[in-house]
Design a protein around this motif. Sequence first.
Motif, short mmCIF file in Angstrom:
data_model
loop_
_atom_site.label_atom_id
_atom_site.label_comp_id
_atom_site.label_asym_id
_atom_site.label_seq_id
_atom_site.Cartn_x
_atom_site.Cartn_y
_atom_site.Cartn_z
N LYS A 156 0.83 -1.19 0.00
CA LYS A 156 0.00 0.00 0.00
C LYS A 156 0.87 1.25 0.00
CE LYS A 156 -3.73 2.25 2.61
NZ LYS A 156 -4.59 2.17 3.83
N PRO A 157 0.65 2.18 -0.91
CA PRO A 157 1.45 3.42 -0.92
C PRO A 157 1.06 4.33 0.25
CG PRO A 157 -0.26 3.50 -2.62
CD PRO A 157 -0.31 2.11 -2.02
N PRO A 158 1.93 5.28 0.58
CA PRO A 158 3.23 5.58 -0.04
C PRO A 158 4.30 4.58 0.39
CG PRO A 158 2.85 7.07 1.80
CD PRO A 158 1.60 6.26 1.66
N LEU A 159 5.10 4.14 -0.58
CA LEU A 159 6.07 3.08 -0.32
C LEU A 159 7.25 3.55 0.53
CD1 LEU A 159 6.21 1.43 -3.87
CD2 LEU A 159 4.78 0.80 -1.91
N PHE A 160 7.63 4.81 0.40
CA PHE A 160 8.82 5.30 1.09
C PHE A 160 8.50 6.46 2.05
CE2 PHE A 160 10.11 3.58 -3.03
CZ PHE A 160 11.01 2.62 -2.63
N GLY A 161 7.24 6.65 2.35
CA GLY A 161 6.85 7.72 3.25
C GLY A 161 6.06 8.79 2.53
N ALA A 162 5.29 9.55 3.32
CA ALA A 162 4.40 10.56 2.73
C ALA A 162 5.06 11.92 2.60
CB ALA A 162 3.14 10.69 3.59
N HIS A 163 6.19 12.13 3.24
CA HIS A 163 6.84 13.44 3.26
C HIS A 163 8.27 13.36 2.72
CE1 HIS A 163 3.45 14.79 5.67
NE2 HIS A 163 3.66 13.76 6.47
N PRO A 164 8.79 14.47 2.21
CA PRO A 164 10.18 14.48 1.75
C PRO A 164 11.15 14.39 2.93
CG PRO A 164 9.31 16.70 1.71
CD PRO A 164 8.15 15.79 2.03
N ASP A 165 12.39 14.03 2.64
CA ASP A 165 13.41 14.05 3.68
C ASP A 165 13.63 15.48 4.15
OD1 ASP A 165 14.25 11.25 3.72
OD2 ASP A 165 15.03 11.62 1.70
N ALA A 166 13.68 15.66 5.46
CA ALA A 166 13.90 17.01 6.01
C ALA A 166 15.26 17.54 5.58
CB ALA A 166 13.79 16.96 7.53
N ARG A 167 16.26 16.69 5.57
CA ARG A 167 17.60 17.14 5.21
C ARG A 167 17.64 17.60 3.76
NH1 ARG A 167 21.75 19.96 6.79
NH2 ARG A 167 23.72 19.32 5.83
N VAL A 168 16.94 16.92 2.88
CA VAL A 168 16.90 17.30 1.47
C VAL A 168 16.30 18.70 1.31
CG1 VAL A 168 15.83 16.79 -0.76
CG2 VAL A 168 16.82 14.94 0.60
N MET A 169 15.19 18.95 1.96
CA MET A 169 14.54 20.26 1.83
C MET A 169 15.37 21.36 2.48
SD MET A 169 12.14 19.20 -0.01
CE MET A 169 11.26 20.77 -0.26
N ASP A 170 16.06 21.04 3.57
CA ASP A 170 16.89 22.05 4.23
C ASP A 170 18.08 22.44 3.36
OD1 ASP A 170 15.20 22.01 6.39
OD2 ASP A 170 16.52 20.82 7.68
N VAL A 171 18.73 21.46 2.74
CA VAL A 171 19.86 21.78 1.86
C VAL A 171 19.38 22.50 0.61
CG1 VAL A 171 21.70 20.80 0.44
CG2 VAL A 171 21.28 19.89 2.73
N ALA A 172 18.24 22.08 0.06
CA ALA A 172 17.70 22.74 -1.13
C ALA A 172 17.38 24.21 -0.85
CB ALA A 172 16.44 22.01 -1.60
N ALA A 173 16.98 24.51 0.37
CA ALA A 173 16.65 25.89 0.73
C ALA A 173 17.86 26.82 0.66
CB ALA A 173 16.04 25.93 2.13
N THR A 174 19.07 26.28 0.64
CA THR A 174 20.28 27.09 0.54
C THR A 174 20.70 27.33 -0.91
OG1 THR A 174 21.83 25.22 0.58
CG2 THR A 174 21.06 26.06 2.71
N LEU A 175 20.01 26.70 -1.86
CA LEU A 175 20.36 26.82 -3.27
C LEU A 175 19.76 28.09 -3.87
CD1 LEU A 175 19.73 23.12 -4.41
CD2 LEU A 175 21.89 24.14 -3.62
N PRO A 176 20.29 28.53 -5.02
CA PRO A 176 19.70 29.69 -5.69
C PRO A 176 18.26 29.40 -6.12
CG PRO A 176 21.88 29.18 -6.59
CD PRO A 176 21.51 28.03 -5.70
#
Length: 381
Positions: A156-176
């Motif tokens: 049954k989905p979601p297979l890997f979780g319903a939310h993005p990785d917190a670390r991914v979103m935090d690092v992305a927030a530092t990008l242009p």
Amino acid sequence: MANREESEVSKGATAPGVADTGILVATEDLPPEPKQRRVVRDRELLRRSMLQRMNRRSRFKGEVLYPCLPALRDEIINRLSAIFTALGKPFNAKETDKMRGLLGQQLEKGYANSGLNGIKVVWWSDAAKDMVLHYKIQIVQRNKAGHYEMWVKNRKPPLFGAHPDARVMDVAATLPAGARIVDLGAGTGRNAIPLAAAGFTVDTVDGTASFVEIIRKAAEEKGVAARINATLSDILPAADPLPAGGHHMVLLSEVVPDMRKLADLRRVFERAERLLAPGGVLLFNAFVTEPEFTPDPLTVELSQYHWCWMLTAANLAEAARGLALELESDLEAFPYERARQPSWPPTGWYDNWSHGNDLFGLPLGDKGPVALRWLTYRRRA
């Protein structure tokens, strides 16, 4: 698991005499008849003799399936020897050595093809030759893409979780703003879709066809299809179709733990160096051992089989050696994600898996000398 490589042999026990084999021999070959037979009254000796005799009237059939890992060879031999002995069909030293050689060949062959393959040993006794035990050694084929396709069909989905990785979103927030990201091994888009929704352009790459279709459908439903380029491909292609120097982040979430070759980890670093613009980041998570713990071959192979490939700091340093990538941060994933995720746990398996207990199976509250860690590398100019 239809494609199987196999090796079959028959094991014949050495017959101790006429009474045990039922084979007729010439009279002159028989030992002289004793003047008077000894009467045996020792109950334990009688019991053992009766059970041994019973083996001639018994038939056996069975099988075992183990991970197809070369480092498991001697453990499998020991277990099979115990089983055959318990069945009254013990192997002698020569027969054991023969089986060890055949098993070793099949383990090496199966492991070279896929770290997820299984090795099956099937045995049975012959009704016509009651002192003979046959066995087959079979490679049971299993690959990562097929395994994930089975997840899509049966879980049954979601297979890997319903939310993005917190670390991914935090690092992305530092990008242009509007930066371009490549998500290698993107799965069902758990990170890619939120990244696109945040305004980033995301190239996703995955080798499972169903995952690519799920990403494309989700991108349409979320209105971010224009910022998602979903590709069905191996994450380490022979020729890279993505533009060199065109990305601000290369992401691999829960991908390196599925790998098993240091040469492939090196290729990840080389591809990241090629794709990243100066100042861009390579972000991935991996299972890293404590400094004082060096895993032996059995531990490494079993960690690969359990989707938590174990690396040392030296392995990571070697993978990045000579490249324009410098380690910028190293954080344990479990406490980082638990403190920042909107709901916990992300999946039912994340807790045990991230602590390495899919491998070690330690009691609740314990963990092995390894942990899932978030590693960030910065590309030098």
